[in-house]
Scaffold this motif. Sequence first.
Motif, PDB file in Angstrom:
ATOM      1  N   LEU A  39      45.641  -4.983   4.482  1.00  0.00           N
ATOM      2  CA  LEU A  39      45.680  -5.716   5.743  1.00  0.00           C
ATOM      3  C   LEU A  39      47.049  -6.357   5.891  1.00  0.00           C
ATOM      4  O   LEU A  39      47.535  -7.018   4.973  1.00  0.00           O
ATOM      5  N   VAL A  40      47.700  -6.122   7.039  1.00  0.00           N
ATOM      6  CA  VAL A  40      48.994  -6.742   7.338  1.00  0.00           C
ATOM      7  C   VAL A  40      48.808  -7.602   8.580  1.00  0.00           C
ATOM      8  O   VAL A  40      48.300  -7.127   9.600  1.00  0.00           O
ATOM      9  N   LEU A  41      49.217  -8.855   8.478  1.00  0.00           N
ATOM     10  CA  LEU A  41      49.106  -9.783   9.598  1.00  0.00           C
ATOM     11  C   LEU A  41      50.364  -9.748  10.443  1.00  0.00           C
ATOM     12  O   LEU A  41      51.399  -9.217  10.025  1.00  0.00           O
ATOM     13  N   SER A  42      50.300 -10.336  11.622  1.00  0.00           N
ATOM     14  CA  SER A  42      51.430 -10.309  12.561  1.00  0.00           C
ATOM     15  C   SER A  42      52.673 -10.993  12.007  1.00  0.00           C
ATOM     16  O   SER A  42      53.781 -10.670  12.410  1.00  0.00           O
ATOM     17  N   ASP A  43      52.489 -11.920  11.050  1.00  0.00           N
ATOM     18  CA  ASP A  43      53.655 -12.580  10.438  1.00  0.00           C
ATOM     19  C   ASP A  43      54.179 -11.799   9.235  1.00  0.00           C
ATOM     20  O   ASP A  43      55.004 -12.279   8.484  1.00  0.00           O
ATOM     21  N   LYS A  44      53.660 -10.566   9.047  1.00  0.00           N
ATOM     22  CA  LYS A  44      54.044  -9.618   7.990  1.00  0.00           C
ATOM     23  C   LYS A  44      53.459  -9.970   6.618  1.00  0.00           C
ATOM     24  O   LYS A  44      53.816  -9.352   5.621  1.00  0.00           O
ATOM     25  N   THR A  45      52.557 -10.954   6.557  1.00  0.00           N
ATOM     26  CA  THR A  45      51.843 -11.229   5.318  1.00  0.00           C
ATOM     27  C   THR A  45      50.964 -10.035   5.000  1.00  0.00           C
ATOM     28  O   THR A  45      50.273  -9.524   5.881  1.00  0.00           O
ATOM     29  N   GLN A  46      50.989  -9.572   3.740  1.00  0.00           N
ATOM     30  CA  GLN A  46      50.209  -8.408   3.341  1.00  0.00           C
ATOM     31  C   GLN A  46      49.158  -8.786   2.308  1.00  0.00           C
ATOM     32  O   GLN A  46      49.451  -9.503   1.352  1.00  0.00           O
ATOM     33  N   PHE A  47      47.949  -8.300   2.525  1.00  0.00           N
ATOM     34  CA  PHE A  47      46.879  -8.410   1.547  1.00  0.00           C
ATOM     35  C   PHE A  47      46.586  -6.980   1.131  1.00  0.00           C
ATOM     36  O   PHE A  47      46.035  -6.196   1.904  1.00  0.00           O
ATOM     37  N   GLN A  48      46.983  -6.613  -0.095  1.00  0.00           N
ATOM     38  CA  GLN A  48      46.875  -5.231  -0.535  1.00  0.00           C
ATOM     39  C   GLN A  48      45.680  -5.029  -1.460  1.00  0.00           C
ATOM     40  O   GLN A  48      45.348  -5.898  -2.259  1.00  0.00           O
ATOM     41  N   THR A  49      45.084  -3.863  -1.340  1.00  0.00           N
ATOM     42  CA  THR A  49      43.970  -3.451  -2.183  1.00  0.00           C
ATOM     43  C   THR A  49      42.900  -4.540  -2.241  1.00  0.00           C
ATOM     44  O   THR A  49      42.565  -5.057  -3.300  1.00  0.00           O
ATOM     45  N   ILE A  50      42.353  -4.879  -1.092  1.00  0.00           N
ATOM     46  CA  ILE A  50      41.288  -5.873  -1.001  1.00  0.00           C
ATOM     47  C   ILE A  50      40.071  -5.339  -1.743  1.00  0.00           C
ATOM     48  O   ILE A  50      39.657  -4.203  -1.541  1.00  0.00           O
ATOM     49  N   SER A  51      39.515  -6.155  -2.613  1.00  0.00           N
ATOM     50  CA  SER A  51      38.390  -5.754  -3.452  1.00  0.00           C
ATOM     51  C   SER A  51      37.234  -5.189  -2.623  1.00  0.00           C
ATOM     52  O   SER A  51      36.952  -5.660  -1.519  1.00  0.00           O
ATOM     53  N   SER A  52      36.555  -4.218  -3.190  1.00  0.00           N
ATOM     54  CA  SER A  52      35.393  -3.641  -2.511  1.00  0.00           C
ATOM     55  C   SER A  52      34.229  -4.632  -2.470  1.00  0.00           C
ATOM     56  O   SER A  52      33.265  -4.428  -1.750  1.00  0.00           O
ATOM     57  N   PHE A  53      34.317  -5.712  -3.227  1.00  0.00           N
ATOM     58  CA  PHE A  53      33.291  -6.753  -3.205  1.00  0.00           C
ATOM     59  C   PHE A  53      33.425  -7.659  -1.977  1.00  0.00           C
ATOM     60  O   PHE A  53      32.513  -8.405  -1.663  1.00  0.00           O
ATOM     61  N   VAL A  54      34.562  -7.582  -1.291  1.00  0.00           N
ATOM     62  CA  VAL A  54      34.794  -8.392  -0.095  1.00  0.00           C
ATOM     63  C   VAL A  54      34.313  -7.611   1.118  1.00  0.00           C
ATOM     64  O   VAL A  54      34.790  -6.505   1.378  1.00  0.00           O
ATOM     65  N   ALA A  55      33.378  -8.193   1.849  1.00  0.00           N
ATOM     66  CA  ALA A  55      32.866  -7.540   3.058  1.00  0.00           C
ATOM     67  C   ALA A  55      33.923  -7.590   4.156  1.00  0.00           C
ATOM     68  O   ALA A  55      34.445  -8.658   4.469  1.00  0.00           O
TER      69      ALA A  55
END
Length: 87
Positions: A39-55
């Motif tokens: 997930l990349v936000l508009s401010d370019k913050t990246q959340f990479q490889t979000i756990s499959s445990f997170v809905a």
Amino acid sequence: MAIRGFVLGAAFLAAGLAPAAADSVTASVETWNPATRTLVLSDKTQFQTISSFVAVPDTLAAGKTVTIHYNGSENGVDSILSIEVQP
């Protein structure tokens, strides 16, 4: 006097055992890649490889506003707790 010391000691112990508050960020989604769960936000913050445990909400898409709750540290994001698409 002894009772006051006991009460203060118990209060400090309870405060130390309380879970730390999670951090959160609310922003617009720039991109969402479900294959890599990145997930990349508009401010370019990246959340990479979000756990499959997170809905991840089915409505997550570019342009949507999301709130991400996470545990953070000095090293950045330790774990994502939840992702919410805002109305």
